[in-house]
Design a protein around this motif. Structure first.
Motif, PDB file in Angstrom:
ATOM      1  N   ARG A  20      -4.460  -4.327  -0.233  1.00 14.70           N
ATOM      2  CA  ARG A  20      -5.904  -4.088  -0.294  1.00 14.70           C
ATOM      3  C   ARG A  20      -6.309  -3.620  -1.700  1.00 14.70           C
ATOM      4  O   ARG A  20      -7.262  -4.131  -2.293  1.00 14.70           O
ATOM      5  CB  ARG A  20      -6.272  -3.019   0.754  1.00 14.70           C
ATOM      6  CG  ARG A  20      -7.750  -2.758   0.910  1.00 14.70           C
ATOM      7  CD  ARG A  20      -8.178  -1.376   0.417  1.00 14.70           C
ATOM      8  NE  ARG A  20      -7.475  -0.279   1.080  1.00 14.70           N
ATOM      9  CZ  ARG A  20      -7.431   0.950   0.585  1.00 14.70           C
ATOM     10  NH1 ARG A  20      -8.018   1.223  -0.587  1.00 14.70           N
ATOM     11  NH2 ARG A  20      -6.760   1.909   1.205  1.00 14.70           N
ATOM     12  N   GLU A  47      -0.210  -2.834   3.683  1.00 17.07           N
ATOM     13  CA  GLU A  47      -1.620  -3.237   3.687  1.00 17.07           C
ATOM     14  C   GLU A  47      -2.397  -2.497   2.607  1.00 17.07           C
ATOM     15  O   GLU A  47      -3.236  -3.071   1.907  1.00 17.07           O
ATOM     16  CB  GLU A  47      -2.236  -2.958   5.068  1.00 17.07           C
ATOM     17  CG  GLU A  47      -3.690  -3.417   5.144  1.00 17.07           C
ATOM     18  CD  GLU A  47      -4.307  -3.206   6.522  1.00 17.07           C
ATOM     19  OE1 GLU A  47      -3.557  -3.208   7.520  1.00 17.07           O
ATOM     20  OE2 GLU A  47      -5.535  -3.043   6.593  1.00 17.07           O
ATOM     21  N   GLU A  74      -5.233  -7.075   5.774  1.00 15.87           N
ATOM     22  CA  GLU A  74      -4.336  -7.007   6.925  1.00 15.87           C
ATOM     23  C   GLU A  74      -3.506  -8.297   7.054  1.00 15.87           C
ATOM     24  O   GLU A  74      -2.278  -8.254   7.131  1.00 15.87           O
ATOM     25  CB  GLU A  74      -5.177  -6.792   8.188  1.00 15.87           C
ATOM     26  CG  GLU A  74      -4.363  -6.328   9.384  1.00 15.87           C
ATOM     27  CD  GLU A  74      -5.245  -6.162  10.629  1.00 15.87           C
ATOM     28  OE1 GLU A  74      -6.492  -6.270  10.522  1.00 15.87           O
ATOM     29  OE2 GLU A  74      -4.664  -5.956  11.713  1.00 15.87           O
ATOM     30  N   SER A  75      -4.171  -9.447   7.030  1.00 21.02           N
ATOM     31  CA  SER A  75      -3.444 -10.706   7.210  1.00 21.02           C
ATOM     32  C   SER A  75      -2.528 -10.982   6.016  1.00 21.02           C
ATOM     33  O   SER A  75      -1.422 -11.494   6.160  1.00 21.02           O
ATOM     34  CB  SER A  75      -4.425 -11.870   7.424  1.00 21.02           C
ATOM     35  OG  SER A  75      -5.064 -12.231   6.205  1.00 21.02           O
TER      36      SER A  75
END
Lengths: 340, 340
Positions: A64, A60, A50-51
């Protein structure tokens, strides 16, 4: 090239190495994407998909899946949803690290290089070489990519070479850097020998970058550039030291011997010619990086390869030298060759 | 994917993994060339660069450099000038071996696949997926390459799946094989259940190959083909067993749930829906092949990925099933999923 090769002799029957090779391109794609997104620098002391998606302005889901793949392949660790750098990724892929080598991907995975390597590998095996980008046109833009990307990759051997040259009985005054590329080899010499003048030969577009780097390292007032092909250009005479860093492996024995002859004729009375090369053992299958490097040259040049000590000695003799002395430059996979 | 990942946690600082990844494409090129030249079969009980150059009608220099590279990477051994197969290369890359999987390279390193993976990996990370060849056009010729190449790759899990299905309390009579590809999953069922009829769904061009394979395995009289998209075609009802082998990972959760709903509505009273998938653990980074497979789907599909047990259970429930039961199919990295 890879530690997996060590398993081969063990006789355990498994498709793992084969599957790994068939999918290997995906690993190049992943490291390229991660470097382009500067993911390793952004992870720094940790991050989540997310960050990191916010930091890279990417989806995202994409971040990921990329990060998980990098964990599987040993470039990151994961604890819960938190990704972190391995010590090696921190050393070599975080842009703040002095040993950062991420920029090498710009050359090693340049579209024109990958096209040449992957489009039809059977054809360069069949033909015993490829047309080769560098040989298709003078002043090919791929060499600017080389110069931009590979300074970080070969910077280590440039430093080691300069340290080695510091042992010369008489400090060289005039130094010729043939096919200077990023310029690092000549620049490290300029730093080691504060009264030496460096003359760099390469394509004009590449020399702009070498000159910029010379300026960055504070040696530009002693840095001269002669644009053109090393084979054609008149680079003058009376050099105390001539450098051929990562150049000979692009050409066949005869071409190398001719070029070495030209360097020999340009030396001062006590001058030296030194090359930097990946030198495989006589078995041609060790050490791994140097031995594998011939495949890189088969794919990317008409007749180049990694030369053994025996080859280099023959090359030296054909050029009028007595011998070629090889000395490894650890921790890099390169060696320095003294043509004497 | 590769055993090298195991080193990552050890904290020894080395650029080796990074260099390996940057050069990894060269390994795919080498294995592709070797398979296309049928080098592993020709080596058989041994060969030199000279003899293999004659046998492959290729330049000795090209063959020598390729073979040396294959030695460095663990696919061959070398004694003097003599190359020999490793036990794993003999098992999986010699065309005479029943476990031959060399043909997989035709799909895994197909130019259109490599282009998609390598042209701009940053863009599919940024976008959270790619356009995807398969999704760009119906009946894409890449699926014929898949069907031609990947039978050898997934044949093992087809055999394991059939063995697993042999445990069903009532032998299935009508079996639907969705996205049949090479046909191996349905064909192994036909062999296991001698009175079952197989209905295969796939693009027409792919079904020609599946039907040919059914004929080769002697089950063609019980093998029916319905051409078209699994999402659109009317495949009928009353199936005792419906197979979804290596298909769900191409699509997002919602699409999968919809398709599973369609299969559920086509079952006979005691019918079963089973899928074959690579199922990562909840950490999404183990086991290696299954976890890495999401990266393959990110590169090659708009929204596909490898689903966890938790994902598959949600998918099952959305489609009206109670549960998704996952059972690994060793030695393959695949699992069978029972939607129940």
């Amino acid at each position: 090239m890879s530690s997996t090769a060590a398993e081969a002799g063990m006789g355990e029957i498994s498709p793992d190495l084969i599957v790994d090779a068939m999918f290997a391109c995906r690993k190049t794609a992943a490291i390229k994407a991660a470097i382009e997104l500067d993911l390793f620098t952004l992870i720094g002391d940790g991050g989540t998909a997310e960050s990191l998606a916010v930091a890279t302005n990417a989806a995202e889901r994409g971040v990921r899946i990329l990060c998980d793949y990098l964990v599987v392949n040993g470039f990151l660790t994961k604890t819960g949803h938190q990704y972190a750098l391995t010590p090696s990724s921190r050393a070599f892929l975080d842009r703040h690290s002095p040993a950062y080598m991420g920029s090498a991907i710009e050359f090693l995975a340049a579209p024109e290089i990958l096209k040449q390597v992957l489009d039809d590998p059977t054809s360069y095996v069949r033909n015993g070489g490829s047309i080769g980008l560098a040989n298709m046109s003078p002043d090919n833009p791929v060499w600017v990519k080389f110069a931009r990307g590979m300074g970080s990759f070969t910077g280590g051997s440039a430093v080691s070479l300069a340290a080695e040259m510091a042992n010369l009985p008489v400090p060289p005054k005039r130094i010729l850097d043939i096919a200077a590329g990023h310029g690092r080899f000549g620049i490290e010499m300029a730093k080691t020998f504060p009264s030496a003048e460096i003359v760099a030969v390469d394509w004009n577009s590449v020399l702009q970058l070498a000159k910029h780097n010379a300026w960055e390292f504070g040696v530009s007032e002693r840095y001269k550039a002669i644009p053109g092909s090393a084979f054609d250009v008149d680079w003058g005479t009376d050099y105390d030291l001539i450098l051929l860093a990562n150049f000979l492996h692009h050409f066949d024995m005869e071409t190398c011997a001719g070029l070495l002859g030209k360097t020999r004729a340009s030396l001062s009375r006590d001058g030296h010619v030194v090359a930097v090369e990946f030198v495989p053992n006589d078995d041609l299958v060790s050490p791994p990086f140097a031995a594998a490097f011939s495949w890189e040259m088969l794919a990317n040049t008409p007749k180049g390869e990694a030369y053994t000590k025996k080859d280099l000695t023959e090359m030296a003799r054909r050029a009028g030298f007595q011998d070629a002395r090889v000395k490894p430059l650890p921790p890099s996979p390169a060696s320095v060759i003294f043509f004497e």
